[in-house]
Design a protein around this motif. Structure first.
Motif, mmCIF file in Angstrom:
data_model
loop_
_atom_site.group_PDB
_atom_site.id
_atom_site.type_symbol
_atom_site.label_atom_id
_atom_site.label_comp_id
_atom_site.label_asym_id
_atom_site.label_seq_id
_atom_site.Cartn_x
_atom_site.Cartn_y
_atom_site.Cartn_z
ATOM 1 N N PHE A 144 4.172 0.182 -1.211
ATOM 2 C CA PHE A 144 3.187 0.346 -2.285
ATOM 3 C C PHE A 144 3.138 -0.870 -3.198
ATOM 4 C CE2 PHE A 144 7.115 2.001 -4.069
ATOM 5 C CZ PHE A 144 7.113 1.506 -5.364
ATOM 6 N N ASN A 145 2.020 -0.978 -3.893
ATOM 7 C CA ASN A 145 1.812 -1.944 -4.973
ATOM 8 C C ASN A 145 1.423 -1.141 -6.206
ATOM 9 O OD1 ASN A 145 2.087 -3.941 -3.071
ATOM 10 N ND2 ASN A 145 -0.006 -4.683 -3.230
ATOM 11 N N VAL A 146 1.884 -1.601 -7.353
ATOM 12 C CA VAL A 146 1.493 -0.955 -8.606
ATOM 13 C C VAL A 146 1.653 -1.955 -9.745
ATOM 14 C CG1 VAL A 146 3.768 0.027 -9.084
ATOM 15 C CG2 VAL A 146 1.756 1.130 -10.014
ATOM 16 N N GLN A 147 0.711 -1.914 -10.651
ATOM 17 C CA GLN A 147 0.809 -2.653 -11.907
ATOM 18 C C GLN A 147 1.194 -1.607 -12.945
ATOM 19 O OE1 GLN A 147 0.198 -6.001 -12.172
ATOM 20 N NE2 GLN A 147 -0.128 -6.041 -9.961
ATOM 21 N N TYR A 148 2.446 -1.645 -13.390
ATOM 22 C CA TYR A 148 2.940 -0.564 -14.242
ATOM 23 C C TYR A 148 2.186 -0.451 -15.562
ATOM 24 C CZ TYR A 148 6.586 0.009 -10.830
ATOM 25 O OH TYR A 148 7.252 0.240 -9.659
ATOM 26 N N HIS A 149 1.629 -1.555 -16.048
ATOM 27 C CA HIS A 149 0.866 -1.466 -17.299
ATOM 28 C C HIS A 149 -0.504 -0.810 -17.076
ATOM 29 C CE1 HIS A 149 -0.356 -5.299 -15.492
ATOM 30 N NE2 HIS A 149 -1.493 -5.165 -16.142
ATOM 31 N N GLN A 150 -0.884 -0.594 -15.794
ATOM 32 C CA GLN A 150 -2.146 0.084 -15.472
ATOM 33 C C GLN A 150 -1.896 1.338 -14.633
ATOM 34 O OE1 GLN A 150 -4.300 -3.001 -13.453
ATOM 35 N NE2 GLN A 150 -5.099 -3.842 -15.351
ATOM 36 N N PHE A 151 -0.695 1.886 -14.731
ATOM 37 C CA PHE A 151 -0.322 3.068 -13.953
ATOM 38 C C PHE A 151 -0.991 4.299 -14.524
ATOM 39 C CE2 PHE A 151 2.537 6.658 -13.083
ATOM 40 C CZ PHE A 151 2.673 6.535 -11.725
ATOM 41 N N PRO A 152 -1.506 5.227 -13.739
ATOM 42 C CA PRO A 152 -1.479 5.328 -12.287
ATOM 43 C C PRO A 152 -2.686 4.721 -11.589
ATOM 44 C CG PRO A 152 -2.262 7.393 -13.177
ATOM 45 C CD PRO A 152 -1.973 6.483 -14.356
ATOM 46 N N GLY A 153 -3.636 4.190 -12.347
ATOM 47 C CA GLY A 153 -4.858 3.666 -11.740
ATOM 48 C C GLY A 153 -4.644 2.549 -10.733
ATOM 49 N N SER A 154 -3.577 1.780 -10.885
ATOM 50 C CA SER A 154 -3.339 0.640 -9.996
ATOM 51 C C SER A 154 -2.450 0.978 -8.800
ATOM 52 C CB SER A 154 -2.692 -0.495 -10.787
ATOM 53 O OG SER A 154 -1.407 -0.099 -11.228
ATOM 54 N N LEU A 155 -1.979 2.208 -8.702
ATOM 55 C CA LEU A 155 -1.081 2.594 -7.611
ATOM 56 C C LEU A 155 -1.822 2.587 -6.272
ATOM 57 C CD1 LEU A 155 1.638 3.740 -6.577
ATOM 58 C CD2 LEU A 155 0.712 6.022 -7.062
ATOM 59 N N LEU A 156 -1.226 1.929 -5.266
ATOM 60 C CA LEU A 156 -1.787 1.933 -3.918
ATOM 61 C C LEU A 156 -0.645 2.037 -2.915
ATOM 62 C CD1 LEU A 156 -4.093 1.767 -1.904
ATOM 63 C CD2 LEU A 156 -3.943 -0.727 -2.053
ATOM 64 N N LEU A 157 -0.553 3.182 -2.252
ATOM 65 C CA LEU A 157 0.413 3.377 -1.167
ATOM 66 C C LEU A 157 -0.268 3.007 0.138
ATOM 67 C CD1 LEU A 157 1.993 5.229 -3.243
ATOM 68 C CD2 LEU A 157 2.639 6.537 -1.238
ATOM 69 N N ARG A 158 0.497 2.352 1.003
ATOM 70 C CA ARG A 158 -0.013 1.995 2.324
ATOM 71 C C ARG A 158 0.922 2.586 3.373
ATOM 72 N NH1 ARG A 158 -0.717 -2.637 -0.811
ATOM 73 N NH2 ARG A 158 -2.817 -3.468 -0.801
ATOM 74 N N PHE A 159 0.355 3.303 4.317
ATOM 75 C CA PHE A 159 1.117 3.763 5.475
ATOM 76 C C PHE A 159 0.876 2.732 6.561
ATOM 77 C CE2 PHE A 159 1.457 8.678 4.919
ATOM 78 C CZ PHE A 159 2.087 8.492 3.712
ATOM 79 N N GLN A 160 1.937 2.042 6.952
ATOM 80 C CA GLN A 160 1.836 0.993 7.967
ATOM 81 C C GLN A 160 2.035 1.601 9.349
ATOM 82 O OE1 GLN A 160 4.564 -2.259 7.474
ATOM 83 N NE2 GLN A 160 4.303 -2.901 9.579
ATOM 84 N N PHE A 161 1.140 1.244 10.267
ATOM 85 C CA PHE A 161 1.193 1.717 11.644
ATOM 86 C C PHE A 161 1.462 0.554 12.582
ATOM 87 C CE2 PHE A 161 -0.942 5.081 9.486
ATOM 88 C CZ PHE A 161 -0.596 6.228 10.171
ATOM 89 N N GLU A 162 1.948 0.883 13.782
ATOM 90 C CA GLU A 162 2.320 -0.147 14.748
ATOM 91 C C GLU A 162 1.118 -0.793 15.417
ATOM 92 O OE1 GLU A 162 3.426 3.022 18.315
ATOM 93 O OE2 GLU A 162 4.995 2.272 16.996
ATOM 94 N N SER A 163 -0.045 -0.114 15.445
ATOM 95 C CA SER A 163 -1.227 -0.691 16.096
ATOM 96 C C SER A 163 -2.506 -0.107 15.499
ATOM 97 C CB SER A 163 -1.195 -0.404 17.606
ATOM 98 O OG SER A 163 -1.369 0.984 17.823
ATOM 99 N N GLU A 164 -3.601 -0.774 15.789
ATOM 100 C CA GLU A 164 -4.920 -0.294 15.340
ATOM 101 C C GLU A 164 -5.247 1.043 16.004
ATOM 102 O OE1 GLU A 164 -7.112 -1.206 13.044
ATOM 103 O OE2 GLU A 164 -5.909 -2.912 12.412
#
Length: 100
Positions: free
Chosen positions: A38-58
Motif C-alpha cells: 500500500f501507499n498512503v499519505q498520512y496527512h491525507q488519510f484515509p483519502g490517500s490510502l491505496l492498497l494493491r493486490f499484486q498478482f503473478e500475471s495479467e
C-alpha cells in the motif's frame, strides 16, 4: 523522511494490520495472488490510502477481476470497524502486476 506523529503512527498500525489480514485471506482465496502492498499519505488519510493486490500475471489479474468489488467492500468494512470511513471504496484497492 519526516517523523510520524502519534496519530500517524496509529494510522500506520491500523493500515498494516488490515493489509496483513486481507493479504492472508486473499492468498488463500484468490489464485495467483502474490502480495498486498500500500501507499498512503498520512496527512491525507484515509483519502490517500491505496492498497494493491499484486498478482503473478495479467491472466491471474483478469481471472480475479470479478472479485475486485467484493475485496473493496472487505477493505471498507474492515476500516469502518476501526472507525475509518472511505467515501469511495473503489479508489482504495486495485489488482495489479506491479511490484512495490
Amino acid at each position: 523522511m519526516k517523523k510520524l506523529s502519534a496519530v500517524q503512527r496509529k494510522q500506520q498500525t491500523l493500515v498494516l494490520d488490515i493489509a496483513n489480514r486481507l493479504e492472508e485471506q486473499a492468498r488463500e482465496e484468490i489464485p495467483g495472488m502474490v502480495q498486498c502492498w500500500f501507499n498512503v499519505q498520512y496527512h491525507q488519510f484515509p483519502g490517500s490510502l491505496l492498497l494493491r493486490f499484486q498478482f503473478e500475471s495479467e491472466d491471474a489479474v483478469r481471472s480475479a477481476e470479478p472479485e475486485l468489488r467484493m475485496w473493496q467492500k472487505r477493505l471498507s468494512a474492515a476500516l469502518l470497524k476501526k472507525g475509518v470511513v472511505l467515501k469511495d471504496m473503489r479508489r482504495h484497492l486495485v489488482f495489479t502486476t506491479e511490484e512495490p
